[in-house]
Write a protein that holds these residues in place. Structure first.
Motif, PDB file in Angstrom:
ATOM      1  N   THR E  57       0.832  -1.194   0.000  1.00 14.53           N
ATOM      2  CA  THR E  57       0.000   0.000   0.000  1.00 14.53           C
ATOM      3  C   THR E  57       0.873   1.253   0.000  1.00 14.53           C
ATOM      4  N   LEU E  58       1.905   1.253   0.816  1.00  8.83           N
ATOM      5  CA  LEU E  58       2.769   2.424   0.905  1.00  8.83           C
ATOM      6  C   LEU E  58       3.387   2.736  -0.453  1.00  8.83           C
ATOM      7  N   ILE E  59       3.967   1.729  -1.094  1.00  4.23           N
ATOM      8  CA  ILE E  59       4.637   2.113  -2.343  1.00  4.23           C
ATOM      9  C   ILE E  59       3.645   2.384  -3.456  1.00  4.23           C
ATOM     10  N   ARG E  60       2.454   1.801  -3.358  1.00  9.18           N
ATOM     11  CA  ARG E  60       1.434   2.145  -4.349  1.00  9.18           C
ATOM     12  C   ARG E  60       0.967   3.596  -4.176  1.00  9.18           C
ATOM     13  N   CYS E  61       1.032   4.069  -2.909  1.00  7.49           N
ATOM     14  CA  CYS E  61       0.665   5.468  -2.671  1.00  7.49           C
ATOM     15  C   CYS E  61       1.697   6.413  -3.300  1.00  7.49           C
ATOM     16  N   ILE E  62       2.950   5.975  -3.303  1.00  7.00           N
ATOM     17  CA  ILE E  62       3.991   6.858  -3.823  1.00  7.00           C
ATOM     18  C   ILE E  62       3.735   7.182  -5.294  1.00  7.00           C
ATOM     19  N   ASN E  63       3.224   6.218  -6.084  1.00  7.47           N
ATOM     20  CA  ASN E  63       2.949   6.624  -7.463  1.00  7.47           C
ATOM     21  C   ASN E  63       1.454   6.786  -7.730  1.00  7.47           C
ATOM     22  N   ALA E  64       0.730   7.088  -6.646  1.00  8.22           N
ATOM     23  CA  ALA E  64      -0.668   7.510  -6.769  1.00  8.22           C
ATOM     24  C   ALA E  64      -1.587   6.428  -7.326  1.00  8.22           C
ATOM     25  N   LEU E  65      -1.198   5.153  -7.192  1.00 10.08           N
ATOM     26  CA  LEU E  65      -2.138   4.086  -7.555  1.00 10.08           C
ATOM     27  C   LEU E  65      -3.211   3.970  -6.466  1.00 10.08           C
ATOM     28  N   ASN E  66      -2.841   4.322  -5.246  1.00  5.96           N
ATOM     29  CA  ASN E  66      -3.804   4.473  -4.152  1.00  5.96           C
ATOM     30  C   ASN E  66      -3.746   5.916  -3.696  1.00  5.96           C
TER      31      ASN E  66
END
Ligand SMILES: Nc1ncnc2c1ncn2[C@@H]1O[C@H](COP(=O)(O)OP(=O)(O)OP(=O)(O)O)[C@@H](O)[C@H]1O
Ligand SMILES: Nc1ncnc2c1ncn2[C@@H]1O[C@H](COP(=O)(O)OP(=O)(O)OP(=O)(O)O)[C@@H](O)[C@H]1O
Ligand SMILES: [Mg+2]
Ligand SMILES: [Mg+2]
Lengths: 255, 267, 264, 255, 255
Positions: E57-66
């Motif tokens: 979740t954290l790294i998906r947040c970094i590229n705005a997927l979440n």
């Protein structure tokens, strides 16, 4: 109501009259092997076109769609074994004098010895979907109607003994009986509801040029004996109605 | 009238409502001649619609049941070791899948109908043991059944070999494996496709009118032939009833599907 | 354990043989030795007309419906996964409506709803019944294609959308470059399947008075004076025509289905 | 059949599973090219080797899920590939756990465990249920009785699968890379369960990639490559003192 | 926007990715409960932690997927969760490699790599092709240009996925457990590729379970548990000298 003579003008403009006739009712209208439509009503249509001096296009119609075809403008004129009924006159322009007449009758096996309409009560009787004869025997004599999509199927059901009679118009039954394929069947009852057939123009044209013209056509057909001749040509049992009309409209000056 | 009803103690709303109902449609027919809901105020026509509805429901239910049975048995026969048997089932499937049900009905009724035994109640009439309703049920069941066989078969194929092996490794017999593992799983897999096919079946029952089965469409056509003014209303009725029937069917199947759903399996 | 995938292995002649058995045996059994020749003779005379004027027309109708149904259906299917809620809802409703109504009922309604004549630039044109039939049959096909498209798109794993998103593809690019190409193959078998179903539905339009094979067959029987021994050979012939056309399609569909199932 | 006795009485000096010159092909691909092994009662053996070297095939042959072309496999003295063999009898003696767990998704954990004893062994349901609950406890899954496989984590599912096999009270357990589909943390739970089983004296044949585990728990290790056993021995000598080049290469990569 | 400059000019003293007090919930489930991190240009950081702790979740947040509910994430000084942000711009700067590779199955390896630069960056096709071939060579896959994903092994597919991300010439690469779906032997190939990338100075954020690898390649290690970072530090101190209990437990289990 103002006459616009829309259909009439359209026919003239087009140079073609489109007439709806049956393609599944031998001998009034049926197919030859090339797919063309022939029969008594087809001949009548041809004479209308010739009188108008336009080309003729025949369109096969069915009992179930013939009035819509006329209403919607798919055909200009309908000569399609249609009984002249009050409720139908509200939808299409049926003009007199009627060109033919037939009654409701049944074809039943000789073996059954049907003698009265009441013999049909609560018995299965085959009919054709969309024919108004069904309603008569059902409501008047309490028969159980089994209606099929085509005459062929209904007659087959009769032969398969799935019903005791085939209810249709008397002249059509007479034609079938005369064909020699129905030797073990008969038409023992007295025709009911002798009902004139009506040809129809669009309802808006009924009291305008086209309607009046078709009235005249029918009148002259009766007068000249053309219809009696056609009846003969197509091997239909001579009907009293046509003879009567021929006499009635006879030219008083003719010898 | 209301006095009478009240004296009898009967609820007045029923007959009143009905009266008002038919009166409304009678009036409607007068005001708008194209909208003659004749079957809402004329008992004979109402009776036709009611009979038609009953036949449609009977036809649908019977075909539903038989087609599923045909599907299960056919899928089972397809797993048979006998090549001839499998080929026969295949032939059946291909035959029914690749010809129009409309023509099938006519053919069944008229061609095969001549070969079935009949009895005669009056010495002439030969009532076939199988009536036109019977033939419609047979014909439509075989038609839908041909699809069901394929549906169940692919459901069975969808059960992973590994799961079957696991059950074999536990010492279960073929039959045990089939009834306890393969079928329950295959059935669940098949449900959506089955659902689709059965919806299709309900829709196809209208075609039975070709052989004069007095189902809803047949009655509707009869009515609008007798009363051309009732054409639009009859069609509207058809539309509503069939959407309703299919809706009930879909709801029921969805419920069942949910009921059979296994937590964490599928989806 | 798995039931053998016999389908492709079934020799072509088997269904055909079965077919002849079912279709022609009863009529042969029924007709007496000398009589048997006549119905087939009649069929022989009518066959060219029935095929060229009737069956080919059924095929034409089915092709037109397929083209229209596919075109509109694909659009409708794409609308079903639109990001706009109303678009999604409406397209879903249309899809369900036409998917779940009997074809015959749709046909009847189209027959009534469409005028018999349209006026374009002041000139009136007939709308022949067969055009209405095409419209009527296209509607359910459209709805089913719409479902196929939606289903196929949804069958592409979500991760493919994400991968494309992470590579900065726009939604449009993702759809046309990544998702649809992957669905395409999957859609072909069900699409062909629907074509076969559609072709087999074309006799229904006989009810609208369209002169297709079923109607012409009936008329031919009438022209042959309603001889009852004609029914079976003639209807059997119609079945045979459809079978001969649809069976190869079914086999091809199956083959494609297998081929694509393995690849993806 | 003198040898068909319960484990309890199996003579400890005879191998309980004996594999001699086994050859197996899939079509033209020869997967096992002459394999020999002896496993004594209570022994834990590990089979390791690169992917595709035939490990799974070998243990599937032991329980007759695959047949063999040559050689012999006996379990408790009985030839496994005797065509007259009663496979069901054999499988009651051998438990097998798969890489992909293969639980029955439509049954709860408890039902999964109870199915075979009830259906195959026709044991009393209540008794089986008691045993199943005890087994679930043993694999540390109390409270998960009514969970469906889909509701359990991979490690939990694998432990249910082990319990399911144990419920048949087999004499020999086969494990085929039972941790390969699990994430690193849950691997431990499963390995712990197997370790306990081994400690209790169950005869175990394991295919595994977990070197540390193999070293700890195995009595004997076989290394297979391309269908033959290229190296075998007790864990210590095997890991620290491998002779074969391929074995050495593999060990260096794995670590 | 003064910060929107190319990496080349990004001041080495500012963090290229900066995460401040990030909170993220799925419905009622709070997955990230206040996370802070700073990653400098050229740094390689590893995130480790138990399953479900929020790493992906954290790294998906970094590229705005979440998206996130609270806090801020900046990449090259630009706020990622600014609603006005041009996500496409952001994603051109960040490459991401997934656990399941997610190659496009209908395109060859080369096409997979070329697609984004050609379609998204509208670069010249010939140039991109040269770069793509070079990248394939870099990940040691010369000769596989025309292979479809289905024809490649897991490790090969994963390396194509890495090359595909690199083709966009990102400033930061995110790797989410890129070896988790691979078998033990092929893991090595992929790790080698990432190691080379790290050595070349690419900024990398890795989620991994490969402790040995993390130790070898990471400049800094974060340990997450239940949505928070419970321990972090350079590899040596992290592995040998963890303070937090949960970290210690986890490390003991993993090994
Ligand atoms: N049913 C089968 N049909 C054809 N070939 C097969 C079949 N099962 C296995 N093989 C082949 O046999 C060889 C050995 O397979 P096996 O599964 O025994 O290897 P393994 O050592 O268990 O490998 P892994 O570590 O990947 O599980 C492989 O090349 C495989 O492709
Ligand atoms: N789209 C989602 N909707 C709801 N919950 C989600 C979603 N994605 C993740 N979660 C939940 O968020 C939590 C953290 O998930 P995340 O994938 O970030 O964990 P992780 O640390 O990457 O674990 P793993 O090591 O298993 O990949 C988990 O409990 C997960 O169930
Ligand atoms: Mg294996
Ligand atoms: Mg994750």
């Amino acid at each position: 109501e103002q006459c616009t003579n829309e259909t009439w003008n359209k026919i003239a403009q087009r140079g073609t009259i489109v007439v709806g006739v049956k393609a599944d009712t031998r001998p009034w209208g049926y197919r030859d092997q090339t797919g063309g439509i022939i029969g008594m009503e087809a001949d009548m249509a041809r004479q209308v076109a010739d009188t108008l001096g336009v080309a003729l296009e025949l369109v096969a119609v069915e009992s179930s769609n013939r009035m819509q075809f006329l209403e919607g403008g798919r055909i200009d004129l309908m000569i399609a074994t249609m009984s002249d009924r009050k409720d139908r006159r509200e939808i299409v322009g049926i003009v007199g004098p009627n060109y033919y007449s037939s009654g409701t009758n049944v074809m039943t096996p000789k073996a059954l010895g049907v003698t009265a309409w009441s013999d049909l009560k609560n018995r299965p009787v085959c009919g054709k979907q969309g024919a108004f004869y069904n309603q008569i025997v059902e409501q008047r004599y309490g028969a159980q109607i089994i209606a099929f999509g085509s005459n062929a199927e209904a007659l087959q059901a009769l032969r398969d003994k799935k019903c005791i009679a085939w209810v249709y118009d008397d002249s059509s039954i007479a034609a079938d009986l005369a064909s020699g394929h129905y030797d073990e069947f008969e038409m023992p009852l007295v025709s009911e509801d002798n009902n004139p057939w009506g040809l129809a123009v669009p309802i808006a044209e009924r009291d305008c040029v086209f309607g009046r013209f078709m009235s005249g056509m029918q009148y002259s057909w009766h007068q000249s004996g053309e219809l009696v001749a056609l009846e003969q040509k197509w091997g239909i049992q001579a009907t009293a109605y046509l003879a009567e009309q021929h006499a009635r409209f006879a030219d008083w000056l003719a010898d | 009238m209301p006095h009478l009803s009240r004296r009898r103690g009967a609820p007045i709303s029923g007959p009143l409502m009905l009266d008002a109902f038919s009166e409304f449609f009678r009036q409607l027919a007068e005001d708008y001649p194209r909208w003659n809901f004749v079957f809402f105020y004329q008992p004979v026509q109402a009776g036709k619609i009611w009979t038609g509805l009953q036949y449609t429901v009977i036809l649908s239910l019977a075909c539903l049941v038989f087609s599923v049975i045909i599907g299960v048995v056919g899928a089972w026969l397809q797993g048979s070791k006998r090549r001839l048997l499998r080929n026969l089932v295949q032939g059946y499937i291909q035959l029914f899948r690749n010809t129009p049900p409309f023509v099938q009905l006519l053919f069944f009724y008229f061609a095969l109908g001549q070969l079935t035994p009949t009895y005669s109640p009056d010495g002439w009439l030969e009532v076939p043991i199988i009536s036109n309703v019977g033939w419609a049920i047979i014909s439509l069941s075989f038609f839908a059944g041909a699809f069901n066989v394929e549906i169940f078969r692919s459901g069975i194929e969808a059960v992973p070999d590994a799961t079957i092996e696991a059950s074999e490794a536990l010492g279960m017999t073929r039959l045990q494996t089939y009834s306890h593992v393969i079928l329950p799983l295959a059935f669940r897999v098949s449900l959506p496709a089955l659902n689709n096919n059965l919806v299709n079946l309900i829709k196809t029952t209208t075609q039975a009118f070709a052989i004069a089965v007095p189902e809803l469409l047949y009655q509707a056509v009869t009515i609008w032939n007798d009363y051309p003014s009732a054409q639009y209303p009859a069609m509207l009725l058809l539309f509503v009833v069939y959407i309703g029937l299919v809706g009930i069917m879909v709801l029921g199947m969805n419920r069942w599907e949910r009921h059979l759903a296994i937590p964490g399996y599928g989806n | 354990m798995t039931p053998v995938r016999v389908l492709a292995a079934v020799p072509v002649w088997i269904p055909f043989a079965l077919f002849f058995l079912c279709a022609l045996w009863p009529s042969l059994a029924l007709a007496q030795s000398g009589e048997a020749v006549r119905p087939f003779h009649a069929l022989w005379r009518w066959a060219p007309f029935l095929i060229t004027k009737g069956f080919l027309f059924n095929i034409l109708i089915s092709f037109l419906c397929l083209i229209i149904g596919t075109g509109v259906g694909v659009l409708l299917g794409l609308c079903q996964i639109s990001l706009l809620r109303p678009v999604r809802r409406i397209s879903w409703f249309i899809t369900q409506l036409f998917r779940n109504s009997p074809w015959l009922v749709i046909l009847f309604i189209v027959m009534l709803a469409l005028p018999f004549e349209v006026t374009i630039f002041g000139k009136a044109y007939f709308v022949p019944a067969w055009i209405k039939a095409v419209v009527g049959l296209s509607l359910p096909i459209m709805a089913n294609i719409s479902e196929i498209v939606r289903g196929a798109i949804r069958s592409v794993p979500n991760t493919q959308w994400e991968a494309a998103e992470a590579l900065a593809f726009t939604r449009q690019q993702t759809m046309w470059r990544i998702i649809l190409p992957q669905c395409f193959k999957r859609m072909i078998p069900p699409w062909m399947n629907w074509y076969a179903i559609l072709t087999m539905a074309t006799p229904l339009v006989s009810i609208l008075g369209v002169e297709e094979v079923m109607n012409l067959t009936r008329q031919a029987i009438v022209a042959e004076e309603n001889r009852p021994e004609l029914l079976m050979p003639f209807y059997g012939f119609v079945l045979l025509l459809f079978f001969a056309y649809c069976y190869p399609i079914a086999r091809l569909t199956l083959r494609l289905e297998r081929k694509f199932a393995v690849k993806l | 059949m003198p040898h068909m006795t319960a484990t309890a009485t199996w003579p400890p000096e005879d191998p309980i599973v004996s594999i001699r010159g086994v050859r197996k092909s899939f079509g033209t691909l020869e997967v096992l090219k002459g394999v020999d092994m002896d496993i004594m009662k209570g022994e834990v053996i590990c089979i390791i080797g690169p992917s595709g070297s035939g490990k799974s095939t070998l243990i599937r042959c032991i329980n007759a899920l695959n047949d063999i072309q040559e050689g012999s496999i006996t379990v408790e003295g009985q030839e496994v590939h005797d065509p007259r063999l009663d496979k069901l009898e054999l499988r009651k003696k051998i438990g097998m756990v798969f890489q992909q767990y293969n639980l029955f998704p439509h049954k709860t954990a408890l039902q999964n465990i109870m199915m075979a004893p009830v259906l195959v062994m026709k044991e009393n349901k209540a008794e089986v249920e008691n045993r199943a609950r005890a087994l679930l406890k043993k694999v540390r899954l109390e409270g998960k009785e009514d969970a469906y496989p889909g509701e359990l984590s991979g490690g939990q599912q694998q432990r249910v699968a082990i319990a399911r096999s144990l419920a048949m009270q087999p004499d020999v357990m086969l494990f085929d890379e039972v941790t390969a589909a699990l994430d690193p943390e849950t691997v431990k739970e499963v390995l712990l369960t197997i370790k306990e089983l081994a400690a209790e004296g169950m005869t175990c044949i394991l295919v595994t990639h977990e070197m540390g585990f193999a070293r700890e728990v195995a009595d004997y290790i076989y290394f297979t490559d391309r269908g033959v056993i290229v190296e075998h021995g007790p864990p210590d000598s095997f890991f620290d003192d491998a002779q074969d080049e391929r074995t050495k290469l593999f060990l260096s990569q794995i670590l």
